[in-house]
Enzyme design. Sequence first.
Site, PDB file in Angstrom:
ATOM      1  N   GLU A  83       0.804  -1.214   0.000  1.00 31.64           N
ATOM      2  CA  GLU A  83       0.000   0.000   0.000  1.00 31.64           C
ATOM      3  C   GLU A  83       0.842   1.271   0.000  1.00 31.64           C
ATOM      4  O   GLU A  83       0.329   2.370  -0.262  1.00 31.64           O
ATOM      5  CB  GLU A  83      -0.920   0.021   1.230  1.00 31.64           C
ATOM      6  CG  GLU A  83      -1.982  -1.066   1.257  1.00 31.64           C
ATOM      7  CD  GLU A  83      -3.104  -0.821   0.260  1.00 31.64           C
ATOM      8  OE1 GLU A  83      -3.104   0.235  -0.404  1.00 31.64           O
ATOM      9  OE2 GLU A  83      -3.978  -1.701   0.134  1.00 31.64           O
ATOM     10  N   GLU A 114       7.039 -21.925   8.103  1.00 29.53           N
ATOM     11  CA  GLU A 114       7.335 -21.050   9.236  1.00 29.53           C
ATOM     12  C   GLU A 114       8.379 -21.648  10.182  1.00 29.53           C
ATOM     13  O   GLU A 114       8.937 -20.941  11.021  1.00 29.53           O
ATOM     14  CB  GLU A 114       6.074 -20.734  10.012  1.00 29.53           C
ATOM     15  CG  GLU A 114       5.471 -21.910  10.761  1.00 29.53           C
ATOM     16  CD  GLU A 114       4.262 -21.480  11.587  1.00 29.53           C
ATOM     17  OE1 GLU A 114       4.306 -21.699  12.811  1.00 29.53           O
ATOM     18  OE2 GLU A 114       3.303 -20.933  11.025  1.00 29.53           O
TER      19      GLU A 114
END
Length: 277
Positions: A83, A114
């Site tokens: 963004e 992960e």
Amino acid sequence: MDFSKLTTEQINSATLHIDKCSTLEMVRLINDEDKKVAAAVEKVLPQIAEAVDLIAKRIEGGGRLIYIGAGTSGRLGVLDASECPPTFGVKPELVQGIIAGGNIALTCAVEGAEDDGAAAVIDLEEKNFSAADVLVGIATSGRTPYVLGGIEYAKKIGASTVGISCVENSLLANVVDIAITPITGAEVVTGSTRMKAGTATKLVLNTLTTGAMIRLGKVYGNLMVDVHATNDKLRDRAKRIVMTATNCSEQQAIDALEKCNGHAKAAIQLLTIDPSI
């Protein structure tokens, strides 16, 4: 690693019978829990402010802001980074998000990603991560090996580090330069940290980048003067920004933006110098 003792893994006594509630009662319980998130973030505002200043300083010195995380945490980092170019007119390379398992993990779970701390080092090396940069590790539990591996590498090469987690005394908080730890408590659905913990993380990330960009002069008053106007909505916003900042007419704003290739800040500067445009 015993995750059962983490506050985010505890059973929430307020929602024990949520499956028996009416739909309105159910969403009210969720909303009641969500109300606690902003208060948790408020308690760590000094640490957030410290991180904002650090990020701005590193960017001013030619560095970048890099987020690293897995699962929901990784996705939130990528979202916040993506963004920044349209909102503040910065290059995509300036703020980047890295997620365990690569881009496919944005929409699909990548099993075991992960838990691979070494993979984080490889991913950072591919980004040419350096001592000039800031690495923000995002891990609700504060124990994600992928994130800890990335932070360890960043510290090894002399980069600045920030850690965002949502449990007390996490491993991540204990190894970073700045620890941001909003304690969001037990989730509505036990262990579903995409909920309160995810919301808290999003609030923190919003504040880090917005705050840093304000410090870097990307905002005039509260106007996003470096907005990258790539569609009709944003072009209209740029016009309104120019009108608000200079008190000019709509046509003057349109003309100035045309002369400045749609750049609101340049149009404001032009109208300041010559209001007759």
